[in-house]
Enzyme design. Structure first.
Site, short mmCIF file in Angstrom:
data_model
loop_
_atom_site.label_atom_id
_atom_site.label_comp_id
_atom_site.label_asym_id
_atom_site.label_seq_id
_atom_site.Cartn_x
_atom_site.Cartn_y
_atom_site.Cartn_z
CG PHE A 228 -1.58 1.25 1.59
CD1 PHE A 228 -2.29 2.00 0.66
CD2 PHE A 228 -1.50 1.72 2.90
CE1 PHE A 228 -2.91 3.19 1.02
CE2 PHE A 228 -2.12 2.91 3.27
CZ PHE A 228 -2.82 3.65 2.33
CE1 TYR B 67 3.76 -4.34 13.02
CE2 TYR B 67 2.38 -2.86 14.31
CZ TYR B 67 3.12 -3.12 13.18
OH TYR B 67 3.23 -2.16 12.20
CE1 TYR C 287 -6.37 -6.63 19.01
CE2 TYR C 287 -7.99 -5.63 20.49
CZ TYR C 287 -7.15 -5.54 19.38
OH TYR C 287 -7.09 -4.36 18.67
#
EC number: 4.1.1.35
Length: 388
Positions: A27, A184, A334
């Protein structure tokens, strides 16, 4: 075509350079390649495993820039050609990463390897060969804001000191180890620290970019159309997929998290300033975002529903959103940050950059592109009978 008389911010002529761009087919890379071909005389060694998003720049060979862009199909995990390309270049830009939140929980090892281990050789080759590096990190390195730990009724929650994120001052606060969502951010922070250390000890010329939700055409993927059917892209692409399929937009944990969004073309202007002004950019970490485009995820969903109705001419659903838990949507482990608001002081001071595009306008541009690109394919996919 670009004029040869381009000047940097200090009035000096910008000399054409060769850029090794790792992740050029993605992108951000596709938009940066477009900018470099249209407005500069720089040459690009475009490195990626896919070229779909830059195919229009590579073919036909009669483009006025055809001799300034070369595509090299390389997986940087295990290809000895990478060092040779970095040696050929004046500047290396590393955009390669796994950067989809759903993967942080389900593929934490791949996430860590992609964002730290696979980036190590790039940093090493740049340092050993005295090559300049622009490395793309993430706003997620900031983790949670200080304000998120204050009582919900505390007036200090409204004090920018506790939530505006500054490159040279804000702490990086992550969740506990079992919250694998932070794999991450941790990997990205560690490679930042390595790059910074290479600069301090071995004089590596570097710039680190921390993007804050760059939005525009060609971002992410639409599951089942140009990406895996079971895939979960980032929030804006998730909402786009729901809108294209006439499904309610799923709000994780009520959509109360706050985010800022910046238009890809504004952000690419900032990157070009970094490329062309090494004296001003070297040794710096830059937030690149738009603090004026701050919304909750719920507000984003509402705005996207309105914009899509306008660009598609289709009526909105009677019930446009549905709440889901983060465990249901992303799985165990999460976690999230409450706010991500960039401080813009350093990039304003060093490069004079400010974003221009409003949230409504960037959503209109993006959703217009996605409707034109995907709507018919999705209709056909929905209409296709399922094989028994």
């Amino acid at each position: 075509m670009a004029s040869a008389a381009r000047l940097d911010l200090d009035g000096y002529a910008i000399k054409p350079m060769t850029i090794c761009m790792i992740g050029a087919g993605g992108f951000i890379g596709s938009h940066l390649c477009e900018k470099l071909m249209a407005e500069t005389m720089h040459k690009v060694l475009a490195v990626d495993v896919y070229s779909d998003k830059i195919k229009h720049l590579l073919e036909p060979a009669t483009h006025p820039w055809s001799d300034r862009i070369q595509f090299h199909r390389i997986n940087i995990k295990h290809d000895s050609r990478l060092e040779g390309l970095i040696k050929m270049a004046d500047l290396t830009i590393n955009l390669a990463a796994i950067c989809t939140p759903a993967d942080y929980n389900t593929r934490p090892l791949d996430t860590i390897y992609s964002n730290f281990i696979d980036a190590l050789p790039v940093v090493k080759y740049c340092s050993e060969n005295n090559k300049r590096l622009i490395h793309f990190s993430t706003c997620e390195v900031y983790g949670k804001t200080i304000g998120s730990f204050l009582p919900k009724d505390s007036p200090l929650r409204e004090d920018p000191t506790y939530y505006v994120l500054k490159e040279d001052a804000s702490p990086c606060i992550f969740g506990s180890i079992e919250k694998q969502r932070w794999s991450y951010a941790c990997a990205k922070q560690l490679i930042e620290r390595l790059i910074y250390a290479e600069g301090a000890e071995n004089d590596l010329e570097f710039t680190i970019v921390r993007p804050f939700n760059w939005i525009g055409p060609r971002m992410d993927f639409i599951p089942g159309i140009d990406g895996p059917s079971e895939g979960v892209p980032r929030v804006l692409a998730c909402f786009s997929n729901n809108l294209l399929r006439h499904e309610p937009l799923k709000l994780v944990d009520g959509g109360q998290s706050q985010r800022t969004f910046v238009y890809i073309k504004d952000a690419i202007e900032a990157v070009l300033l970094m490329i062309d002004n090494p004296v001003r950019a070297n040794g710096h970490i830059f937030n690149v975002g738009n603090p004026n485009n701050e919304v909750t995820v719920r507000q984003l969903a509402e705005m996207m529903t309105e914009v899509y109705a306008k660009v598609s001419g289709e009526p909105s659903l009677e019930v446009p959103t549905v709440d889901v838990s983060s465990k249901e949507f992303y799985g165990e482990g999460y976690d999230d940050s409450d706010k991500r608001i960039p401080d813009m002081t350093i990039i304003n001071r060093q490069l004079g950059w400010n974003p221009k595009t409003s949230l409504w306008d960037l959503l209109e541009s993006t959703l217009t592109y996605q409707h034109r690109t995907y709507a018919e394919a999705i209709k056909q996919a929905i209409a296709k009978p399922v094989a028994s």
